[in-house]
Motif scaffolding. Structure first.
Motif, PDB file in Angstrom:
ATOM      1  N   GLY A   1       0.795  -1.219   0.000  1.00  0.00           N
ATOM      2  CA  GLY A   1       0.000   0.000   0.000  1.00  0.00           C
ATOM      3  C   GLY A   1       0.824   1.264   0.000  1.00  0.00           C
ATOM      4  N   GLY A   2       2.006   1.212  -0.611  1.00  0.00           N
ATOM      5  CA  GLY A   2       2.873   2.375  -0.658  1.00  0.00           C
ATOM      6  C   GLY A   2       3.866   2.463   0.484  1.00  0.00           C
ATOM      7  N   TYR A   3       3.736   1.592   1.482  1.00  0.00           N
ATOM      8  CA  TYR A   3       4.662   1.574   2.616  1.00  0.00           C
ATOM      9  C   TYR A   3       5.784   0.580   2.342  1.00  0.00           C
ATOM     10  CZ  TYR A   3       1.098   3.987   5.398  1.00  0.00           C
ATOM     11  OH  TYR A   3       0.195   4.891   5.873  1.00  0.00           O
ATOM     12  N   ASN A   4       6.999   0.970   2.700  1.00  0.00           N
ATOM     13  CA  ASN A   4       8.139   0.075   2.551  1.00  0.00           C
ATOM     14  C   ASN A   4       8.181  -0.926   3.693  1.00  0.00           C
ATOM     15  OD1 ASN A   4       8.763   1.725   0.451  1.00  0.00           O
ATOM     16  ND2 ASN A   4      10.565   2.630   1.374  1.00  0.00           N
ATOM     17  N   VAL A   5       8.292  -2.189   3.349  1.00  0.00           N
ATOM     18  CA  VAL A   5       8.488  -3.245   4.343  1.00  0.00           C
ATOM     19  C   VAL A   5       9.754  -3.999   3.971  1.00  0.00           C
ATOM     20  CG1 VAL A   5       7.545  -5.315   5.421  1.00  0.00           C
ATOM     21  CG2 VAL A   5       6.008  -3.483   4.707  1.00  0.00           C
ATOM     22  N   TYR A   6      10.720  -4.005   4.874  1.00  0.00           N
ATOM     23  CA  TYR A   6      11.962  -4.717   4.625  1.00  0.00           C
ATOM     24  C   TYR A   6      11.923  -6.059   5.327  1.00  0.00           C
ATOM     25  CZ  TYR A   6      13.852  -0.564   2.477  1.00  0.00           C
ATOM     26  OH  TYR A   6      14.064   0.495   1.637  1.00  0.00           O
ATOM     27  N   PRO A   7      12.175  -7.157   4.577  1.00  0.00           N
ATOM     28  CA  PRO A   7      12.068  -8.504   5.149  1.00  0.00           C
ATOM     29  C   PRO A   7      12.841  -8.685   6.449  1.00  0.00           C
ATOM     30  CG  PRO A   7      12.331  -8.649   2.780  1.00  0.00           C
ATOM     31  CD  PRO A   7      12.518  -7.197   3.143  1.00  0.00           C
ATOM     32  N   ARG A   8      14.034  -8.077   6.526  1.00  0.00           N
ATOM     33  CA  ARG A   8      14.865  -8.303   7.704  1.00  0.00           C
ATOM     34  C   ARG A   8      14.151  -7.891   8.997  1.00  0.00           C
ATOM     35  NH1 ARG A   8      20.459  -8.471   8.773  1.00  0.00           N
ATOM     36  NH2 ARG A   8      20.678  -8.965  10.994  1.00  0.00           N
ATOM     37  N   GLU A   9      13.396  -6.788   8.951  1.00  0.00           N
ATOM     38  CA  GLU A   9      12.704  -6.318  10.147  1.00  0.00           C
ATOM     39  C   GLU A   9      11.640  -7.323  10.604  1.00  0.00           C
ATOM     40  OE1 GLU A   9      10.729  -2.607   9.640  1.00  0.00           O
ATOM     41  OE2 GLU A   9      10.368  -2.333  11.779  1.00  0.00           O
ATOM     42  N   VAL A  10      10.880  -7.866   9.650  1.00  0.00           N
ATOM     43  CA  VAL A  10       9.856  -8.853   9.984  1.00  0.00           C
ATOM     44  C   VAL A  10      10.517 -10.149  10.451  1.00  0.00           C
ATOM     45  CG1 VAL A  10       7.827 -10.097   9.137  1.00  0.00           C
ATOM     46  CG2 VAL A  10       8.329  -7.795   8.282  1.00  0.00           C
ATOM     47  N   GLU A  11      11.613 -10.516   9.772  1.00  0.00           N
ATOM     48  CA  GLU A  11      12.325 -11.739  10.155  1.00  0.00           C
ATOM     49  C   GLU A  11      12.876 -11.652  11.572  1.00  0.00           C
ATOM     50  OE1 GLU A  11      13.738 -12.675   5.548  1.00  0.00           O
ATOM     51  OE2 GLU A  11      15.194 -11.980   7.032  1.00  0.00           O
ATOM     52  N   GLU A  12      13.404 -10.491  11.920  1.00  0.00           N
ATOM     53  CA  GLU A  12      13.955 -10.340  13.269  1.00  0.00           C
ATOM     54  C   GLU A  12      12.855 -10.447  14.326  1.00  0.00           C
ATOM     55  OE1 GLU A  12      18.053  -7.845  12.620  1.00  0.00           O
ATOM     56  OE2 GLU A  12      16.437  -6.976  13.803  1.00  0.00           O
ATOM     57  N   THR A  13      11.658  -9.972  13.998  1.00  0.00           N
ATOM     58  CA  THR A  13      10.541 -10.129  14.917  1.00  0.00           C
ATOM     59  C   THR A  13      10.187 -11.609  15.073  1.00  0.00           C
ATOM     60  OG1 THR A  13       9.645  -7.953  14.380  1.00  0.00           O
ATOM     61  CG2 THR A  13       8.111  -9.561  15.292  1.00  0.00           C
ATOM     62  N   LEU A  14      10.168 -12.327  13.956  1.00  0.00           N
ATOM     63  CA  LEU A  14       9.881 -13.768  14.021  1.00  0.00           C
ATOM     64  C   LEU A  14      10.946 -14.509  14.820  1.00  0.00           C
ATOM     65  CD1 LEU A  14       8.716 -14.260  10.323  1.00  0.00           C
ATOM     66  CD2 LEU A  14       7.281 -14.560  12.359  1.00  0.00           C
ATOM     67  N   TYR A  15      12.195 -14.110  14.631  1.00  0.00           N
ATOM     68  CA  TYR A  15      13.282 -14.758  15.374  1.00  0.00           C
ATOM     69  C   TYR A  15      13.189 -14.482  16.869  1.00  0.00           C
ATOM     70  CZ  TYR A  15      16.081 -16.494  11.443  1.00  0.00           C
ATOM     71  OH  TYR A  15      16.542 -17.211  10.355  1.00  0.00           O
ATOM     72  N   ASP A  16      12.511 -13.385  17.245  1.00  0.00           N
ATOM     73  CA  ASP A  16      12.328 -13.086  18.667  1.00  0.00           C
ATOM     74  C   ASP A  16      11.395 -14.080  19.351  1.00  0.00           C
ATOM     75  OD1 ASP A  16      12.458  -9.437  18.398  1.00  0.00           O
ATOM     76  OD2 ASP A  16      14.031 -10.932  18.728  1.00  0.00           O
ATOM     77  N   HIS A  17      10.615 -14.809  18.560  1.00  0.00           N
ATOM     78  CA  HIS A  17       9.714 -15.815  19.141  1.00  0.00           C
ATOM     79  C   HIS A  17      10.536 -17.046  19.533  1.00  0.00           C
ATOM     80  CE1 HIS A  17       6.538 -18.783  19.606  1.00  0.00           C
ATOM     81  NE2 HIS A  17       5.657 -17.785  19.594  1.00  0.00           N
ATOM     82  N   PRO A  18      10.398 -17.540  20.748  1.00  0.00           N
ATOM     83  CA  PRO A  18      11.231 -18.654  21.213  1.00  0.00           C
ATOM     84  C   PRO A  18      11.011 -19.959  20.459  1.00  0.00           C
ATOM     85  CG  PRO A  18       9.456 -18.178  22.778  1.00  0.00           C
ATOM     86  CD  PRO A  18       9.475 -17.053  21.798  1.00  0.00           C
ATOM     87  N   GLY A  19       9.907 -20.056  19.722  1.00  0.00           N
ATOM     88  CA  GLY A  19       9.629 -21.302  19.018  1.00  0.00           C
ATOM     89  C   GLY A  19      10.118 -21.337  17.588  1.00  0.00           C
ATOM     90  N   ILE A  20      10.832 -20.282  17.138  1.00  0.00           N
ATOM     91  CA  ILE A  20      11.272 -20.198  15.743  1.00  0.00           C
ATOM     92  C   ILE A  20      12.761 -20.483  15.621  1.00  0.00           C
ATOM     93  CG2 ILE A  20      11.577 -18.633  13.773  1.00  0.00           C
ATOM     94  CD1 ILE A  20       8.729 -19.575  14.179  1.00  0.00           C
ATOM     95  N   ALA A  21      13.088 -21.396  14.715  1.00  0.00           N
ATOM     96  CA  ALA A  21      14.497 -21.718  14.446  1.00  0.00           C
ATOM     97  C   ALA A  21      15.019 -20.893  13.278  1.00  0.00           C
ATOM     98  CB  ALA A  21      14.651 -23.204  14.145  1.00  0.00           C
ATOM     99  N   GLU A  22      14.234 -20.767  12.227  1.00  0.00           N
ATOM    100  CA  GLU A  22      14.630 -19.993  11.045  1.00  0.00           C
ATOM    101  C   GLU A  22      13.418 -19.281  10.477  1.00  0.00           C
ATOM    102  OE1 GLU A  22      18.352 -22.091   8.826  1.00  0.00           O
ATOM    103  OE2 GLU A  22      16.400 -23.051   8.534  1.00  0.00           O
ATOM    104  N   ALA A  23      13.680 -18.180   9.790  1.00  0.00           N
ATOM    105  CA  ALA A  23      12.584 -17.422   9.176  1.00  0.00           C
ATOM    106  C   ALA A  23      13.073 -16.689   7.941  1.00  0.00           C
ATOM    107  CB  ALA A  23      11.997 -16.425  10.175  1.00  0.00           C
ATOM    108  N   ALA A  24      12.217 -16.583   6.958  1.00  0.00           N
ATOM    109  CA  ALA A  24      12.503 -15.802   5.755  1.00  0.00           C
ATOM    110  C   ALA A  24      11.197 -15.178   5.275  1.00  0.00           C
ATOM    111  CB  ALA A  24      13.108 -16.674   4.661  1.00  0.00           C
ATOM    112  N   VAL A  25      11.305 -13.941   4.780  1.00  0.00           N
ATOM    113  CA  VAL A  25      10.118 -13.193   4.370  1.00  0.00           C
ATOM    114  C   VAL A  25      10.288 -12.707   2.941  1.00  0.00           C
ATOM    115  CG1 VAL A  25       8.847 -11.042   4.772  1.00  0.00           C
ATOM    116  CG2 VAL A  25       9.481 -12.485   6.705  1.00  0.00           C
ATOM    117  N   VAL A  26       9.227 -12.840   2.144  1.00  0.00           N
ATOM    118  CA  VAL A  26       9.227 -12.362   0.759  1.00  0.00           C
ATOM    119  C   VAL A  26       7.904 -11.656   0.490  1.00  0.00           C
ATOM    120  CG1 VAL A  26      10.755 -14.201  -0.046  1.00  0.00           C
ATOM    121  CG2 VAL A  26       8.279 -14.523  -0.151  1.00  0.00           C
TER     122      VAL A  26
END
Length: 512
Positions: A418-443
């Protein structure tokens, strides 16, 4: 000259001319300038000094204009922040940005109550009243709280000018980076003044124009094109608290709007709502599109339906933001971001920094009075972005033989929602903050309404972890537009021989 001085000059020449209309109420340039001066003087009375950093976390309203221009007038550095951000997202910016004061809406104060212990340098929280008529007496922030309206009422016109220089930092725009944490682009008074003036001149925005501010004002696109540019030349800003097609049509009809600026998603919504509203746009002389590439079919259908010209442009926070627009004196070139605006140079270079021939792709670099001073407290990142006076955008582009530029690829892996920039690394780092996540990738993946949406692929440590729980976790840490629309669980993520995750393979999985 700076924006604040220009506003005072315009007010002296056009005392009773309407500066903005909000909820059908008109405010003159003199009324606005008086409010700005009184707010600036009250900030000084509270102990704020030239160079202090003040965050502006305000939705589209007169409060945003008074807060911005008032803080600039007393020499403060303004840090606009998206009101949709969570406490978690705001906390980093407020701490990294050394913020000493926060201007925000009363309905958002709960977000700051959660993180107030992390912000010991914040002297005051300046509250802007909403229609909800909230009682804030019992707020944990009450001892540090001030009312913006009351500050304006108590302020003085006996204002001591701090002696702002053109090269002083005026605004810090935090922009997400591919390497993780947001970076603060430092824009000087000259940067933001020159770009507002050059945009106004290039697009012939003048005192007769009435510009609809439907984009969020904290975003640099709206800030320059729909706010600073019209105020620069004595135009009128039609403030929309929130975008809606019906409200755009109402404003164009009831308040004689002449210019509309928006992202492609907005144009798509307007087109879908066009039934019996085509005549409402008869007074619109110009539509401006940016933030993302507009599909050629959408552009043509919109122009034919509403009988109006759409000028696409290009910009980035680090350039205040505009560097290109399609000229108004000739038909626009479909798919092009246009030509360099006045006083700004764009060129396409290879990996060695050498300019490439027309038609050949390379990196788009920019030079001009609008280019930032650098990133706040990030010397290495500044050196990488600014080389020999040129800003390296990271966007791949080509130029034709008439000087028109075309973006052929975006910054690597960036997603536009919607015109807003979303960088995968920021979302991935949030996912990695969850104790149940081993790996994450966002596209990103195409979306019919928002242009793109966020998709996440994860490898879970815990087999009991599910998508609803993980989405709920993301919603607590990310703004709504950054939250994945879908999360897929995999046994492992595709990688190359060096262990690098192959996003291309993940995108291919989506397309299959």
């Amino acid at each position: 000259m700076n924006l604040s001085e220009q506003l005072s000059m315009t007010a002296r020449k056009n005392r009773h001319k309407t500066a903005y209309i909000f909820q059908d109420k008109e405010t003159s340039y003199m009324e606005l300038d008086v409010a700005v001066t009184k707010f600036a003087s009250r900030l000084q009375q509270l102990g704020y000094k030239k160079g202090d950093h003040i965050a502006l976390v305000v939705s589209n309203s007169p409060y945003f204009i008074i807060g911005l221009y008032g803080a600039l007038r007393m020499g403060a550095v303004v840090i606009p922040i998206n009101p949709l951000y969570t406490s978690h997202e705001m906390s980093y910016i407020l701490r990294n940005g050394d913020v000493k004061g926060i201007i925000t809406m009363d309905v958002l104060l709960e977000k700051f109550e959660v993180i107030q212990d992390q912000l010991p340098d914040v002297k005051y929280y300046i509250s802007c009243e909403s229609e909800d008529d909230l009682s804030l007496a019992n707020s944990p922030l009450s001892s540090k709280m001030k009312s913006l309206s009351q500050m304006v009422a108590e302020g003085s016109l006996e204002f001591k000018d701090p002696g702002t220089d053109d090269e002083d930092t005026a605004i810090i725009l935090y922009t997400s980076g591919t390497t993780g944490k947001p970076k603060g682009a430092m824009l000087s008074h000259q940067n933001i003044y020159s770009n507002a003036k050059d945009v106004a001149d290039y697009l012939t925005i003048n005192a007769e124009d009435r510009v609809i501010a439907a984009l969020p004002m904290f975003h640099v696109f709206c800030l320059t094109v729909a706010l600073n540019a019209p105020l620069m030349n004595g135009g009128t800003v039609l403030i929309m608290p929130k975008f809606s097609p019906q409200e755009v049509f109402r404003l164009t009809q009831n308040h004689n709007a002449t210019v509309f600026a928006g992202v492609p998603t907005m144009y798509n919504y307007l087109l879908q709502s066009a039934d019996n509203h085509q005549d409402y746009f008869t007074g619109i002389r110009l539509c401006i599109s940016g933030g993302a590439a507009m599909p050629v079919s959408l552009l043509k259908n919109f122009e034919q339906t509403f009988n109006v010209k759409v000028s696409e442009g290009y910009g980035l926070s680090e350039a205040s933001p505009v560097t290109c627009f399609n000229p108004l004196d000739r038909p626009p070139k479909s798919g092009s971001i246009g030509r360099s605006i006045v006083n700004v140079d764009n060129k396409v270079v290879d990996e060695l920094g050498q300019e490439v021939p027309p038609g050949e792709a390379g990196e788009l670099i920019v030079r001009g009075p609008n280019v930032m001073k650098g990133y706040y407290k990030l010397g290495e990142e500044t050196a990488a972005a600014l080389k020999d006076g040129w800003l390296h955008t990271g966007d791949m582009a080509r130029m034709d033989d008439e000087g028109y530029f075309y973006i052929v690829d975006r910054k690597k892996d960036m997603i536009l929602v919607g015109g807003y920039n979303v960088y995968p690394r920021e979302v991935e780092e949030t996912l990695y903050d969850h104790p149940g996540i081993a790996e994450a990738a966002v596209v990103g993946t195409p979306h019919p309404e928002t242009g793109e949406s966020v998709l996440a692929f994860v490898v879970a440590k815990d087999t009991e972890l599910n998508e609803p729980d993980l989405l709920a976790f993301c919603k607590g840490h990310l703004a709504k537009y950054k939250v994945p629309s879908k999360i897929s669980f995999l046994d492992e993520l595709p990688k190359n021989t060096t262990g690098k995750i192959l996003r291309k393979n993940l995108r291919e999985q989506i397309e299959q």
